[in-house]
Write an enzyme that holds these catalytic residues in place. Structure first.
Site, PDB file in Angstrom:
ATOM      1  N   GLY A  87       0.812  -1.202   0.000  1.00  0.00           N
ATOM      2  CA  GLY A  87       0.000   0.000   0.000  1.00  0.00           C
ATOM      3  C   GLY A  87       0.848   1.255   0.000  1.00  0.00           C
ATOM      4  O   GLY A  87       0.480   2.272  -0.598  1.00  0.00           O
ATOM      5  N   SER A  88       1.988   1.206   0.680  1.00  0.00           N
ATOM      6  CA  SER A  88       2.897   2.353   0.680  1.00  0.00           C
ATOM      7  C   SER A  88       3.419   2.619  -0.720  1.00  0.00           C
ATOM      8  O   SER A  88       3.544   3.778  -1.145  1.00  0.00           O
ATOM      9  CB  SER A  88       4.057   2.095   1.643  1.00  0.00           C
ATOM     10  OG  SER A  88       3.598   1.960   2.969  1.00  0.00           O
ATOM     11  N   ASP A 195      -7.170   1.891   4.448  1.00  0.00           N
ATOM     12  CA  ASP A 195      -7.879   1.438   5.648  1.00  0.00           C
ATOM     13  C   ASP A 195      -9.387   1.432   5.474  1.00  0.00           C
ATOM     14  O   ASP A 195     -10.118   1.286   6.455  1.00  0.00           O
ATOM     15  CB  ASP A 195      -7.528   2.338   6.841  1.00  0.00           C
ATOM     16  CG  ASP A 195      -6.077   2.247   7.240  1.00  0.00           C
ATOM     17  OD1 ASP A 195      -5.413   1.267   6.852  1.00  0.00           O
ATOM     18  OD2 ASP A 195      -5.591   3.164   7.927  1.00  0.00           O
ATOM     19  N   SER A 220      -4.154  -1.232   0.439  1.00  0.00           N
ATOM     20  CA  SER A 220      -3.110  -2.081   1.024  1.00  0.00           C
ATOM     21  C   SER A 220      -3.682  -3.459   1.293  1.00  0.00           C
ATOM     22  O   SER A 220      -4.823  -3.592   1.728  1.00  0.00           O
ATOM     23  CB  SER A 220      -2.602  -1.481   2.332  1.00  0.00           C
ATOM     24  OG  SER A 220      -1.728  -2.401   2.997  1.00  0.00           O
ATOM     25  N   HIS A 225      -5.300  -5.757   7.025  1.00  0.00           N
ATOM     26  CA  HIS A 225      -6.246  -4.951   6.259  1.00  0.00           C
ATOM     27  C   HIS A 225      -7.471  -5.772   5.844  1.00  0.00           C
ATOM     28  O   HIS A 225      -7.617  -6.930   6.192  1.00  0.00           O
ATOM     29  CB  HIS A 225      -5.538  -4.319   5.077  1.00  0.00           C
ATOM     30  CG  HIS A 225      -4.627  -3.193   5.491  1.00  0.00           C
ATOM     31  ND1 HIS A 225      -4.969  -1.871   5.377  1.00  0.00           N
ATOM     32  CD2 HIS A 225      -3.393  -3.202   6.059  1.00  0.00           C
ATOM     33  CE1 HIS A 225      -3.996  -1.113   5.841  1.00  0.00           C
ATOM     34  NE2 HIS A 225      -3.020  -1.908   6.264  1.00  0.00           N
ATOM     35  N   ASN A 293      10.687  -0.560  -9.599  1.00  0.00           N
ATOM     36  CA  ASN A 293      10.087  -1.876  -9.832  1.00  0.00           C
ATOM     37  C   ASN A 293       9.261  -2.200  -8.595  1.00  0.00           C
ATOM     38  O   ASN A 293       9.794  -2.632  -7.576  1.00  0.00           O
ATOM     39  CB  ASN A 293      11.157  -2.940 -10.059  1.00  0.00           C
ATOM     40  CG  ASN A 293      10.546  -4.323 -10.271  1.00  0.00           C
ATOM     41  OD1 ASN A 293       9.329  -4.471 -10.338  1.00  0.00           O
ATOM     42  ND2 ASN A 293      11.374  -5.338 -10.363  1.00  0.00           N
TER      43      ASN A 293
END
Length: 444
Positions: A87-88, A195, A220, A225, A293
């Site tokens: 997710g980041s 979230d 994410s 999650h 990547n």
């Protein structure tokens, strides 16, 4: 004589049996057993999909990845979805796509401003700073814990190019107000939906999934999650140009849009001219961005495909568990501020947030310590106030690199007095009842 297909089926049948032996026998909950704030919920289907993809030995993104992207986009009602490794990374891609020179005057440049909040997870803000743009922090409201939309106009300047914020713990922010503000000033909107997967907001009279109203949404798939593939995330949009930019930044910054393992989709692989490269230079090795990547493996995507089938039931379980906690703790409103859904929203809860009131003889530290000692896992609202962390030491010292609008009074209150407990689908009534009981006991 056994062939590859029959051998594969035998292996997968053994995997089903293995699940029954290794995971299906759940021990009964005993008071004091650890209750995590989140966790994976799966059955034999995830294991079978994982092993099936491993037997293909296609180690990067492949058939499962393509299938997931198609089905996930369909679930959200969007045209495009791209899987990422977290997710980041999805947040990073969402932001970096908007810095592309291909967007012309609309691109975000170094020194431009992006409105956000400090009561956030760091990677909603990190891409802004890492690129050299300037986050502009505004306060949040209590008890929705989302951006205070009344401060948006005060945060706006001639340098403002975007708004990038999250739907807090599954509770949607006011999409009507935020998107209206962005439309008025011709700003980009990135919805960090990590979230809040499955949450909905009534936008322009129509129910929309969060993550689908802005220009780009992110998710994410980390184990706590709404659904998981271990590590993993997604970025999604309805905009064809943004989809190509997201894919470019995800896949090394390349200009080519061929899927992994495929060549010459455009039938002009050796017939282009780019920058100062010789005519006909292989399009697969032409780079239009300084990319990364950030792809996912097909084995992770295989787990995601099995999880996606269960996502609606996971969302409903989270809603039900949140409601059980809300009703069970309602008598403690003299000690706590309990969470409330945003108006015109249908949250898909990630956690149950509790704010300890001042001057009640109770502190967050006391109740959190008690709950942890009884096996109930707790979490803070992520950074609390991000600009109070060591990562901001240099910027705080010099007074550069970010801007604050007004004060962050509610953000500081959250930092000092709020915590949350889980509502994930693996919780049953016995665990929820125990959590409610322990919170009551902790106040004694």
């Amino acid at each position: 004589m056994m062939n590859a297909d029959s051998s594969r089926q035998e292996i997968l049948e053994k995997v089903r049996n293995y699940y029954q032996l290794a995971f299906a026998d759940k021990t009964e909950f005993k008071p004091g057993d650890k209750i995590g704030y989140g966790g994976r919920k799966f059955d034999e289907k995830e294991l079978v999909a994982l092993v099936d993809s491993a037997l293909d030995f296609w180690l990067t993104n492949g058939r499962y990845s393509e299938g997931f992207e198609e089905e996930f986009a369909k679930f959200l009602g969007l045209r495009y979805c791209l899987l990422t490794n977290s997710g980041s990374s999805a947040n990073l891609l969402a932001f970096m796509a908007l810095t592309s020179p291909k967007l012309g005057d609309k691109r975000i440049k170094r020194g431009d401003e992006v409105i956000t909040v400090a009561a956030a997870f760091p990677t909603t803000v990190s891409p802004i700073i890492q690129y050299g743009a300037v986050p502009v922090f505004v306060d949040v409201t209590i008890p929705s814990y989302n951006i205070d939309v009344s401060q948006l106009e005060a945060a706006f300047s001639e340098k403002t190019k975007a708004v990038m914020i999250a739907h807090t713990l599954g509770n949607p922010f006011d999409l009507q107000a935020v998107k209206g503000f962005c439309d008025k000033h011709k700003l980009w909107l990135i919805e960090d939906n990590c979230d809040a997967l499955g949450a909905r907001f009534r936008y322009n009279g129509e129910w929309k999934f969060t993550g689908t109203v802005g220009h780009i949404g992110t998710s994410s798939f980390y184990p706590p999650h709404h659904m998981t593939m271990g590590e993993g995330g997604a970025v999604y949009t309805n905009d064809a140009q943004l989809k190509l930019l997201l894919a470019s930044f995800r896949d090394w910054g390349r200009d080519c849009w061929c899927a992994s393992g495929k060549d010459n989709t455009c039938n002009k692989r050796f017939a282009h001219e780019f920058a100062q490269l010789p005519f006909g230079y292989d399009h697969k090795y032409v780079y239009s961005h300084f990319g990364y990547n950030l792809k996912v493996t097909d084995m992770q995507a295989a787990i995601g495909c099995a999880q996606l089938e269960k996502l609606p039931s996971f969302i409903e379980a989270r809603k039900k568990n949140w409601q059980t906690l809300r009703e069970g703790l309602d008598d403690l409103s003299d000690k706590f501020i309990l969470p409330q859904p945003t108006a015109n929203s249908d949250p898909s809860w990630f956690g149950f947030l509790i704010l300890v009131k001042e001057n009640t003889g109770v502190t967050r530290q006391s109740i959190v310590s008690f709950l942890e000692s009884k096996g109930v896992q707790t979490r803070m609202l992520f950074a609390g106030n991000l600009i109070k962390h060591p990562v901001f030491d240099e910027m705080r010292l010099t007074g550069t690199g970010y801007r604050v609008v007004g004060g962050l009074k509610n953000t500081d209150t959250i930092m000092n007095q709020a915590f949350w407990i889980g509502v994930y689908p693996g919780m049953d009534q016995e665990r929820l009842a125990y959590m409610i009981k322990m919170i009551h006991e902790g106040l004694k």
